[in-house]
Scaffold this active site. Sequence first.
Site, PDB file in Angstrom:
ATOM      1  N   HIS A  56      81.292  23.829   0.752  1.00  0.00           N
ATOM      2  CA  HIS A  56      80.413  23.822  -0.425  1.00  0.00           C
ATOM      3  C   HIS A  56      81.202  23.458  -1.667  1.00  0.00           C
ATOM      4  O   HIS A  56      82.427  23.362  -1.634  1.00  0.00           O
ATOM      5  CB  HIS A  56      79.658  25.140  -0.576  1.00  0.00           C
ATOM      6  CG  HIS A  56      80.494  26.325  -0.942  1.00  0.00           C
ATOM      7  ND1 HIS A  56      81.475  26.838  -0.120  1.00  0.00           N
ATOM      8  CD2 HIS A  56      80.510  27.111  -2.051  1.00  0.00           C
ATOM      9  CE1 HIS A  56      82.030  27.889  -0.698  1.00  0.00           C
ATOM     10  NE2 HIS A  56      81.462  28.072  -1.877  1.00  0.00           N
ATOM     11  N   HIS A  58      81.970  24.763  -4.694  1.00  0.00           N
ATOM     12  CA  HIS A  58      82.695  25.610  -5.644  1.00  0.00           C
ATOM     13  C   HIS A  58      84.170  25.218  -5.740  1.00  0.00           C
ATOM     14  O   HIS A  58      84.805  24.880  -4.736  1.00  0.00           O
ATOM     15  CB  HIS A  58      82.563  27.082  -5.255  1.00  0.00           C
ATOM     16  CG  HIS A  58      81.235  27.665  -5.621  1.00  0.00           C
ATOM     17  ND1 HIS A  58      80.727  28.795  -5.033  1.00  0.00           N
ATOM     18  CD2 HIS A  58      80.298  27.256  -6.532  1.00  0.00           C
ATOM     19  CE1 HIS A  58      79.532  29.070  -5.567  1.00  0.00           C
ATOM     20  NE2 HIS A  58      79.253  28.140  -6.461  1.00  0.00           N
ATOM     21  N   ASP A  60      86.899  26.792  -5.988  1.00  0.00           N
ATOM     22  CA  ASP A  60      87.906  27.469  -5.158  1.00  0.00           C
ATOM     23  C   ASP A  60      87.853  27.002  -3.705  1.00  0.00           C
ATOM     24  O   ASP A  60      88.597  27.518  -2.866  1.00  0.00           O
ATOM     25  CB  ASP A  60      87.759  28.998  -5.253  1.00  0.00           C
ATOM     26  CG  ASP A  60      86.435  29.512  -4.715  1.00  0.00           C
ATOM     27  OD1 ASP A  60      85.391  28.956  -5.086  1.00  0.00           O
ATOM     28  OD2 ASP A  60      86.448  30.461  -3.908  1.00  0.00           O
ATOM     29  N   HIS A 115      74.288  30.999  -0.753  1.00  0.00           N
ATOM     30  CA  HIS A 115      75.354  31.144  -1.759  1.00  0.00           C
ATOM     31  C   HIS A 115      75.273  29.950  -2.720  1.00  0.00           C
ATOM     32  O   HIS A 115      75.236  30.105  -3.932  1.00  0.00           O
ATOM     33  CB  HIS A 115      76.684  31.193  -1.023  1.00  0.00           C
ATOM     34  CG  HIS A 115      77.899  31.233  -1.888  1.00  0.00           C
ATOM     35  ND1 HIS A 115      78.245  32.332  -2.625  1.00  0.00           N
ATOM     36  CD2 HIS A 115      78.859  30.300  -2.122  1.00  0.00           C
ATOM     37  CE1 HIS A 115      79.378  32.072  -3.280  1.00  0.00           C
ATOM     38  NE2 HIS A 115      79.767  30.851  -2.988  1.00  0.00           N
ATOM     39  N   ASP A 134      81.454  30.538   2.361  1.00  0.00           N
ATOM     40  CA  ASP A 134      81.000  31.723   1.639  1.00  0.00           C
ATOM     41  C   ASP A 134      79.585  32.118   2.065  1.00  0.00           C
ATOM     42  O   ASP A 134      78.813  32.659   1.274  1.00  0.00           O
ATOM     43  CB  ASP A 134      81.039  31.480   0.119  1.00  0.00           C
ATOM     44  CG  ASP A 134      82.462  31.387  -0.411  1.00  0.00           C
ATOM     45  OD1 ASP A 134      83.409  31.556   0.393  1.00  0.00           O
ATOM     46  OD2 ASP A 134      82.628  31.130  -1.610  1.00  0.00           O
ATOM     47  N   HIS A 172      86.896  33.853   2.328  1.00  0.00           N
ATOM     48  CA  HIS A 172      87.547  34.865   1.486  1.00  0.00           C
ATOM     49  C   HIS A 172      87.855  36.123   2.275  1.00  0.00           C
ATOM     50  O   HIS A 172      87.196  36.422   3.261  1.00  0.00           O
ATOM     51  CB  HIS A 172      86.641  35.275   0.323  1.00  0.00           C
ATOM     52  CG  HIS A 172      86.419  34.184  -0.659  1.00  0.00           C
ATOM     53  ND1 HIS A 172      87.250  33.953  -1.726  1.00  0.00           N
ATOM     54  CD2 HIS A 172      85.445  33.247  -0.728  1.00  0.00           C
ATOM     55  CE1 HIS A 172      86.803  32.925  -2.411  1.00  0.00           C
ATOM     56  NE2 HIS A 172      85.706  32.469  -1.834  1.00  0.00           N
TER      57      HIS A 172
HETATM   58 FE    FE Z   1      84.470  30.948  -2.686  1.00  0.00          FE
HETATM   59 ZN    ZN Z   2      81.687  29.836  -3.236  1.00  0.00          ZN
END
Ligand code: FE
Ligand code: ZN
Length: 252
Positions: A56, A58, A60, A115, A134, A172
């Site tokens: 995705h 994002h 990070d 998410h 995520d 994560h």
């Molecule tokens: Fe993330």
């Molecule tokens: Zn994310």
Amino acid sequence: MPLVIEVVPCRTDNHGFLAHDAGTGATAAIDAPEAGPLIDRLRLRGWQLSDVLLTHHHGDHVEGVAELRAAFRGLRVTGHAADAHRLPPLDRAVGPGDAVQIGSVSGEVIDVSGHTLGHIAYHFGAADAAFTGDSLMALGCGRLFEGTAPEMWASLTRLMALPDTTRVYSGHDYIAGNAAFAESVEPANPHLAARIDAARRAPEGVHVTLGEERAANPFLRAGLPAMKAALGMEGATDEDVFAELRRRKDRF
Ligand code: FE
Ligand code: ZN
């Protein structure tokens, strides 16, 4: 071993992953949270990065792509076609149901929106592994930034259809916080107690199986009478129970 999978800690709490097909030498990074640690690990193993599979948009999860591209000639970056406008430049745009390859090992793209919209997971059946970004996480799931609770519940339901032996690799390490929340919801779940105990003994044990998650992760248990009773929501729909769990976790 169809894929050798290594967890590479990145940034403060991201998991980078390298998946290596020994037969062909192909190696994929699943997400690119940070180039440095991934490059260090690749050098250590003597692996050449051939692919990046993005889950995705994002930062990070994508910020290491440009540096990896500069470091590895011919690198192929794959991501969701619907998110191509907000992902790094893609060499291959895919959608749910499409096949992806790491060398000779085939995987499938699964829609796990919630998410974010345009969030995908990668499932490699022959390797019994799923990279969930995520969406599904150890004892938890990602926050709903763009999608709705029904969308995330549908996504988790798609993941739950995979074999129980599937090892789940999420983006994560939030297991400590997730465990505390799970325990507050289902204090008497013996599978949960066993999982928390195992996580304390082996904190790096990020690759739990889907079967373990199904037994202990409250978000995967929203459809079960035991969970509905624990929340005082007997008779509520699975989606509503999931939504309530997500709300409680956001406030936890
Ligand atoms: Fe993330
Ligand atoms: Zn994310």
